[in-house]
Design a protein around this motif. Structure first.
Motif, PDB file in Angstrom:
ATOM      1  N   SER A 109     -31.681 -13.085 -28.711  1.00 46.59           N
ATOM      2  CA  SER A 109     -31.431 -13.954 -27.555  1.00 46.59           C
ATOM      3  C   SER A 109     -30.368 -15.001 -27.885  1.00 46.59           C
ATOM      4  O   SER A 109     -29.516 -15.312 -27.046  1.00 46.59           O
ATOM      5  CB  SER A 109     -32.723 -14.623 -27.078  1.00 46.59           C
ATOM      6  N   GLN A 110     -30.376 -15.534 -29.102  1.00 46.18           N
ATOM      7  CA  GLN A 110     -29.332 -16.472 -29.509  1.00 46.18           C
ATOM      8  C   GLN A 110     -27.978 -15.773 -29.594  1.00 46.18           C
ATOM      9  O   GLN A 110     -26.953 -16.339 -29.225  1.00 46.18           O
ATOM     10  CB  GLN A 110     -29.668 -17.102 -30.855  1.00 46.18           C
ATOM     11  N   LEU A 111     -28.006 -14.545 -30.063  1.00 47.02           N
ATOM     12  CA  LEU A 111     -26.789 -13.751 -30.144  1.00 47.02           C
ATOM     13  C   LEU A 111     -26.213 -13.526 -28.748  1.00 47.02           C
ATOM     14  O   LEU A 111     -25.008 -13.645 -28.531  1.00 47.02           O
ATOM     15  CB  LEU A 111     -27.099 -12.411 -30.829  1.00 47.02           C
ATOM     16  N   LYS A 112     -27.083 -13.264 -27.789  1.00 46.89           N
ATOM     17  CA  LYS A 112     -26.644 -13.086 -26.401  1.00 46.89           C
ATOM     18  C   LYS A 112     -26.041 -14.370 -25.845  1.00 46.89           C
ATOM     19  O   LYS A 112     -25.051 -14.328 -25.109  1.00 46.89           O
ATOM     20  CB  LYS A 112     -27.810 -12.636 -25.527  1.00 46.89           C
ATOM     21  N   GLU A 113     -26.622 -15.506 -26.200  1.00 41.73           N
ATOM     22  CA  GLU A 113     -26.094 -16.793 -25.748  1.00 41.73           C
ATOM     23  C   GLU A 113     -24.691 -17.023 -26.302  1.00 41.73           C
ATOM     24  O   GLU A 113     -23.799 -17.500 -25.593  1.00 41.73           O
ATOM     25  CB  GLU A 113     -27.013 -17.932 -26.178  1.00 41.73           C
TER      26      GLU A 113
END
Length: 83
Positions: free
Chosen positions: A51-55
């Motif tokens: 999810s952080q990577l997506k952000e």
């Protein structure tokens, strides 16, 4: 450094075909985003969640879109003056 981030984007299936083909731009913008967030090493990228990577990728996309718009505006101005 951001080659690893790009690889994570790629292996998680997060990149569009156009983004995969524009690797150098994605890497450059990813470095800017990561630097702004205080992330400066591959070890940090390896540990962040998907999810952080997506952000991060979303911020990269925003920067990319903004730069494309700026380039289009510059091209239009040049065409008006010299075209």
């Amino acid at each position: 450094m951001s080659d690893f981030a790009f690889l994570r984007f790629l292996t998680n299936g997060l990149l569009t075909e156009e983004e995969r083909n524009d690797k150098e731009t994605i890497i450059m913008l990813t470095e800017e985003v990561l630097h702004a967030q205080g992330m400066e090493c591959d070890a940090t990228i390896a540990k962040i969640s998907e999810s952080q990577l997506k952000e991060i990728l979303e911020k990269v996309r925003q920067l990319r879109k903004k730069r494309k718009a700026q380039q289009a505006d510059s091209t239009e101005i040049l065409q008006q003056h010299y075209g």
